[in-house]
Design a protein around this motif. Structure first.
Motif, PDB file in Angstrom:
ATOM      1  N   GLU A   1       1.299  13.429   0.833  1.00  0.00           N
ATOM      2  CA  GLU A   1      -0.088  13.229   0.391  1.00  0.00           C
ATOM      3  C   GLU A   1      -0.148  12.309  -0.813  1.00  0.00           C
ATOM      4  OE1 GLU A   1      -2.299  14.608   3.188  1.00  0.00           O
ATOM      5  OE2 GLU A   1      -2.990  13.539   1.435  1.00  0.00           O
ATOM      6  N   ALA A   2       0.792  12.524  -1.760  1.00  0.00           N
ATOM      7  CA  ALA A   2       0.779  11.726  -2.983  1.00  0.00           C
ATOM      8  C   ALA A   2       1.075  10.261  -2.692  1.00  0.00           C
ATOM      9  CB  ALA A   2       1.795  12.285  -3.977  1.00  0.00           C
ATOM     10  N   THR A   3       1.851   9.994  -1.634  1.00  0.00           N
ATOM     11  CA  THR A   3       2.160   8.608  -1.277  1.00  0.00           C
ATOM     12  C   THR A   3       0.882   7.823  -1.011  1.00  0.00           C
ATOM     13  OG1 THR A   3       4.246   9.298  -0.333  1.00  0.00           O
ATOM     14  CG2 THR A   3       3.427   7.159   0.342  1.00  0.00           C
ATOM     15  N   GLN A   4      -0.083   8.495  -0.348  1.00  0.00           N
ATOM     16  CA  GLN A   4      -1.326   7.791  -0.039  1.00  0.00           C
ATOM     17  C   GLN A   4      -2.164   7.539  -1.290  1.00  0.00           C
ATOM     18  OE1 GLN A   4      -3.314   9.524   3.518  1.00  0.00           O
ATOM     19  NE2 GLN A   4      -1.479  10.770   3.538  1.00  0.00           N
ATOM     20  N   ALA A   5      -1.961   8.361  -2.314  1.00  0.00           N
ATOM     21  CA  ALA A   5      -2.761   8.198  -3.527  1.00  0.00           C
ATOM     22  C   ALA A   5      -2.110   7.224  -4.503  1.00  0.00           C
ATOM     23  CB  ALA A   5      -2.962   9.557  -4.199  1.00  0.00           C
ATOM     24  N   VAL A   6      -0.885   7.525  -4.939  1.00  0.00           N
ATOM     25  CA  VAL A   6      -0.265   6.673  -5.957  1.00  0.00           C
ATOM     26  C   VAL A   6       0.919   5.883  -5.428  1.00  0.00           C
ATOM     27  CG1 VAL A   6      -0.995   8.053  -7.918  1.00  0.00           C
ATOM     28  CG2 VAL A   6       1.153   8.576  -6.796  1.00  0.00           C
ATOM     29  N   GLY A   7       1.325   6.123  -4.177  1.00  0.00           N
ATOM     30  CA  GLY A   7       2.394   5.330  -3.612  1.00  0.00           C
ATOM     31  C   GLY A   7       3.755   5.985  -3.713  1.00  0.00           C
ATOM     32  N   ALA A   8       4.648   5.546  -2.808  1.00  0.00           N
ATOM     33  CA  ALA A   8       5.964   6.179  -2.690  1.00  0.00           C
ATOM     34  C   ALA A   8       6.803   5.992  -3.952  1.00  0.00           C
ATOM     35  CB  ALA A   8       6.701   5.598  -1.485  1.00  0.00           C
ATOM     36  N   LEU A   9       6.638   4.866  -4.635  1.00  0.00           N
ATOM     37  CA  LEU A   9       7.498   4.601  -5.787  1.00  0.00           C
ATOM     38  C   LEU A   9       7.002   5.294  -7.048  1.00  0.00           C
ATOM     39  CD1 LEU A   9       8.407   0.833  -5.437  1.00  0.00           C
ATOM     40  CD2 LEU A   9       9.847   2.810  -5.015  1.00  0.00           C
ATOM     41  N   LEU A  10       5.699   5.580  -7.096  1.00  0.00           N
ATOM     42  CA  LEU A  10       5.132   6.086  -8.349  1.00  0.00           C
ATOM     43  C   LEU A  10       4.888   7.585  -8.337  1.00  0.00           C
ATOM     44  CD1 LEU A  10       2.562   3.273  -9.199  1.00  0.00           C
ATOM     45  CD2 LEU A  10       4.992   3.393  -9.660  1.00  0.00           C
ATOM     46  N   LEU A  11       4.987   8.226  -7.159  1.00  0.00           N
ATOM     47  CA  LEU A  11       4.664   9.650  -7.108  1.00  0.00           C
ATOM     48  C   LEU A  11       5.621  10.465  -7.965  1.00  0.00           C
ATOM     49  CD1 LEU A  11       6.809  11.273  -5.022  1.00  0.00           C
ATOM     50  CD2 LEU A  11       5.590   9.891  -3.385  1.00  0.00           C
TER      51      LEU A  11
ATOM     52  N   THR B   1       0.827  -1.205   0.000  1.00  0.00           N
ATOM     53  CA  THR B   1       0.000   0.000   0.000  1.00  0.00           C
ATOM     54  C   THR B   1       0.859   1.251   0.000  1.00  0.00           C
ATOM     55  OG1 THR B   1      -1.632  -1.221   1.250  1.00  0.00           O
ATOM     56  CG2 THR B   1      -1.865   1.161   1.206  1.00  0.00           C
ATOM     57  N   VAL B   2       1.896   1.260   0.846  1.00  0.00           N
ATOM     58  CA  VAL B   2       2.737   2.449   0.917  1.00  0.00           C
ATOM     59  C   VAL B   2       3.513   2.631  -0.384  1.00  0.00           C
ATOM     60  CG1 VAL B   2       4.669   3.518   2.092  1.00  0.00           C
ATOM     61  CG2 VAL B   2       2.945   2.332   3.415  1.00  0.00           C
ATOM     62  N   LEU B   3       4.009   1.538  -0.947  1.00  0.00           N
ATOM     63  CA  LEU B   3       4.843   1.654  -2.147  1.00  0.00           C
ATOM     64  C   LEU B   3       4.026   2.035  -3.366  1.00  0.00           C
ATOM     65  CD1 LEU B   3       7.216  -1.394  -1.734  1.00  0.00           C
ATOM     66  CD2 LEU B   3       7.841   1.001  -1.662  1.00  0.00           C
ATOM     67  N   PHE B   4       2.808   1.498  -3.479  1.00  0.00           N
ATOM     68  CA  PHE B   4       2.051   1.691  -4.715  1.00  0.00           C
ATOM     69  C   PHE B   4       0.709   2.376  -4.507  1.00  0.00           C
ATOM     70  CE2 PHE B   4       4.928  -1.848  -5.620  1.00  0.00           C
ATOM     71  CZ  PHE B   4       5.575  -1.326  -6.715  1.00  0.00           C
ATOM     72  N   GLY B   5       0.423   2.796  -3.273  1.00  0.00           N
ATOM     73  CA  GLY B   5      -0.775   3.584  -3.034  1.00  0.00           C
ATOM     74  C   GLY B   5      -2.065   2.791  -3.108  1.00  0.00           C
ATOM     75  N   SER B   6      -3.140   3.393  -2.563  1.00  0.00           N
ATOM     76  CA  SER B   6      -4.452   2.747  -2.682  1.00  0.00           C
ATOM     77  C   SER B   6      -5.490   3.846  -2.608  1.00  0.00           C
ATOM     78  CB  SER B   6      -4.652   1.719  -1.572  1.00  0.00           C
ATOM     79  OG  SER B   6      -4.691   2.358  -0.341  1.00  0.00           O
ATOM     80  N   ILE B   7      -5.657   4.543  -3.697  1.00  0.00           N
ATOM     81  CA  ILE B   7      -6.514   5.723  -3.669  1.00  0.00           C
ATOM     82  C   ILE B   7      -7.979   5.334  -3.523  1.00  0.00           C
ATOM     83  CG2 ILE B   7      -6.756   5.897  -6.195  1.00  0.00           C
ATOM     84  CD1 ILE B   7      -6.447   8.985  -5.723  1.00  0.00           C
ATOM     85  N   PHE B   8      -8.345   4.128  -3.972  1.00  0.00           N
ATOM     86  CA  PHE B   8      -9.729   3.684  -3.810  1.00  0.00           C
ATOM     87  C   PHE B   8     -10.015   3.266  -2.364  1.00  0.00           C
ATOM     88  CE2 PHE B   8     -10.559   2.468  -8.523  1.00  0.00           C
ATOM     89  CZ  PHE B   8     -10.846   3.789  -8.775  1.00  0.00           C
TER      90      PHE B   8
END
Lengths: 284, 297
Positions: B201-211, B132-139
């Motif tokens: 904030e972006a980490t929670q949406a798209v994740g730390a690796l993809l922001l 979740t942290v690495l790739f986010g879970s915006i849903f």
């Protein structure tokens, strides 16, 4: 002492541990040597990009049902080819180069994530792909690592001298009829293979622990190529063996131990070099 | 007519699925903040600082989870702290890529350690927290989280607009700005702290690796499309929001695609289009005589 020996023999009684140590040894020697040239040529970010591209490769290969190793090798070598060919095609080297790199990197990781989520029930495997694992290495994988590693080292031995020359002073080398372009092309391919090998032990995100840190330590300690090229793989071996042993005894991932050992060694080398320099300065 | 129909369709599906409404609400603010801060990151040549903050975000979140705190506490403390630190070290200690590489690898290794600590210490713990942290879970955002994300994202955008003028000056010509009394160093630190907030904030949406994609792609596209800074700033934010909306819609329509993948894929596609369009324009300009520039390397 006998106690230590006992635990070591106990550890080596497990075939998976023997496989891991064999694989780790091959990978450490290859990354130590290739990494030394990579640091000398200041191509660390190329190495990082290759590693990131390896992740969708490995995830895609797992999704297709072939081994992750094939994915690593295919994608890393293909990416090395692209990087090697790009500068000639592009030409518009502006500041947006970093934006391109960042975007490609994020896209590669996103694709890897897509493949992983398409392959249901693989969500624990994603940690192994990103941060390394040593439990699942088969005998066949060790053989593959050995064959590729041997090819890389033979090529490196053949081009070693001119590569060193052209890395240190490309202009003089080019004037002396050394094929600088061709050498950098071949080297990027070797780097791709080395990154693919290292990824299988340390995972995509932590290849720097084996590729950069040992080489950087060696180059901090000595500027003589012959000594550095000997020292770098030795440090990589210590880091790998140490990481594997620690990960065997403690329930934490190998990536943590390998990066910590490598980083600790790097900091120690820098501090020691700083002290030596200060002392020699005050002696003057 | 069809546009109205599809619009009403979107509205009704938003009303029917609160998770989608939360995602769009939070995502818009996150994307706007990322687009605006990303524009300056690209302009200042600090894209890799954004990358570094993403790495730190992962470790901060994992550390917070390991010691039993809310994940967001760790995110914000780590990214703002790292942003200020990098800003203070600044251009004086321009460390080379070897140092950065070593530090980043270790930071990630540390993050994995904290994550394992968290998973093993709580037997009923959430085993997918790392993913979740690495790739986010915006849903997966709750309504409260969405409101926080929107408020924080809006705050970042407003703060960026307030400092945009002097920051732009300091970016384009640092020495002249400094001689005219613009607090260049201070601005750099404040800017990186804001990037830290946007990153968290972006980490929670798209994740730390993809922001990094959300920071770099819209900004890179805007920068290729226009040389005028304020237009570019607005364009970068608009493109980021577009990537967010299109990505969310794509993932809603094709559920096998994870939203973080769709968002980054759209952002990258936008950049690719901008790249091709401007490259075509440039070769046209170069084809006119007298502008043939051939650098060998």
């Amino acid at each position: 002492m006998t106690n230590l020996l006992q635990t070591l023999t106990q550890m080596l009684a497990y075939p998976f541990m023997v496989n891991a140590l064999e694989a780790g040894t091959i990978v450490a020697i290859v990354s130590g040597l290739i990494g030394w040239f990579m640091v000398l040529r200041r191509q660390s970010f190329a190495g990082h990009a290759l590693a990131v591209v390896g992740f969708p490769g490995a995830a895609g290969a797992t999704l297709l049902g072939v081994g992750a190793a094939y994915g690593y090798f295919t994608f890393c070598l293909a990416a090395a080819l692209v990087i090697a060919l790009l500068p000639r095609a592009g030409g518009s080297g502006r500041t947006d180069e970093s934006a391109v790199t960042g975007t490609v990197q994020a896209l590669a990781l996103a694709c890897g994530f897509l493949f992983v989520s398409l392959y249901h029930g693989f969500l624990n495997g994603i940690d192994a792909l990103l941060f390394g694992s040593f439990v699942g290495i088969s005998q066949g994988q060790v053989t593959a690592l050995l064959v590729v590693g041997a090819c890389v080292l033979v090529t490196l031995a053949l081009i070693g001298r001119p590569l060193l020359f052209s890395s240190v002073d490309p202009e003089v080398a080019a004037a002396g009829n050394v094929p600088v372009r061709a050498l950098s092309f071949v080297f990027l391919l070797l780097l791709g293979a080395a990154v693919a090998e290292a990824s299988q032990i340390t995972g995509t995100l932590l290849v720097f622990a084996l590729l950069v840190a040992p080489a950087a330590i060696a180059q901090t300690v000595t500027s003589r190529p012959s000594v550095g090229l000997l020292l770098s793989p030795i440090i990589a071996l210590i880091v790998t063996w140490g990481g594997l042993t620690l990960a065997y005894f403690w329930p934490y991932p190998i990536g943590f131990f390998v990066t910590s050992l490598a980083f600790g060694g790097y900091v120690a080398a820098r501090v020691a070099a700083g002290l030596v320099r200060r002392r020699s300065k005050s002696a003057w | 007519m069809t546009a109205v129909q599809s619009l009403s369709g979107i509205v009704s599906s938003l009303a029917a699925h609160p998770f989608l409404a939360n995602a769009v609400f939070a995502g818009t603010a996150v994307a706007l903040a990322a687009g605006v801060t990303g524009y300056f990151l690209v302009l200042r040549g600090q894209v890799f600082t954004g990358d570094a903050l993403g790495h730190v975000a992962f470790t901060g979140a994992a550390a917070a989870l390991a010691i039993g705190l809310d994940l967001r506490v760790g995110l914000f403390v780590a990214t703002i702290g790292a942003g200020v630190l990098i800003g203070l070290l600044g251009s004086k200690g321009r460390s080379d890529d070897v140092v950065i590489g070593n530090v980043l690898a270790w930071v990630l290794g540390l993050g994995v350690f904290f994550l394992t600590l968290y998973i093993t210490s709580l037997s009923a713990g959430n085993g997918t927290a790392g993913v979740t942290v690495l790739f986010g879970s915006i849903f997966g955002l709750s309504q409260g989280q969405a409101w926080t994300a929107a408020a924080v994202g809006g705050g970042v955008v407003i703060a960026m607009l307030l400092i945009a003028r002097p920051l732009l000056f300091a970016t384009v010509d640092e020495t002249v700005a400094a001689s005219l009394g613009v607090p260049v160093r201070m601005l750099g630190v404040v800017f990186l702290a804001l990037v830290g907030v946007a990153t968290a904030e972006a980490t929670q949406a798209v994740g730390a690796l993809l922001l990094l994609g959300l920071l770099a792609a819209p900004a890179g596209a805007a920068q290729r499309l226009t040389a005028r800074p304020y237009v570019g700033l607005a364009l970068s934010g608009a493109l980021a929001v577009f990537a967010m909306w299109a990505g969310l819609a794509l993932s809603y329509a094709v559920p096998v695609l994870p939203p973080s993948f769709s968002i980054i894929a759209v952002a990258a596609a936008v950049y690719a289009v901008a790249f091709v369009v401007t490259a075509a324009r440039r070769t046209e300009a170069a084809a006119s005589p007298g502008r043939a520039r051939s650098e060998g390397e």
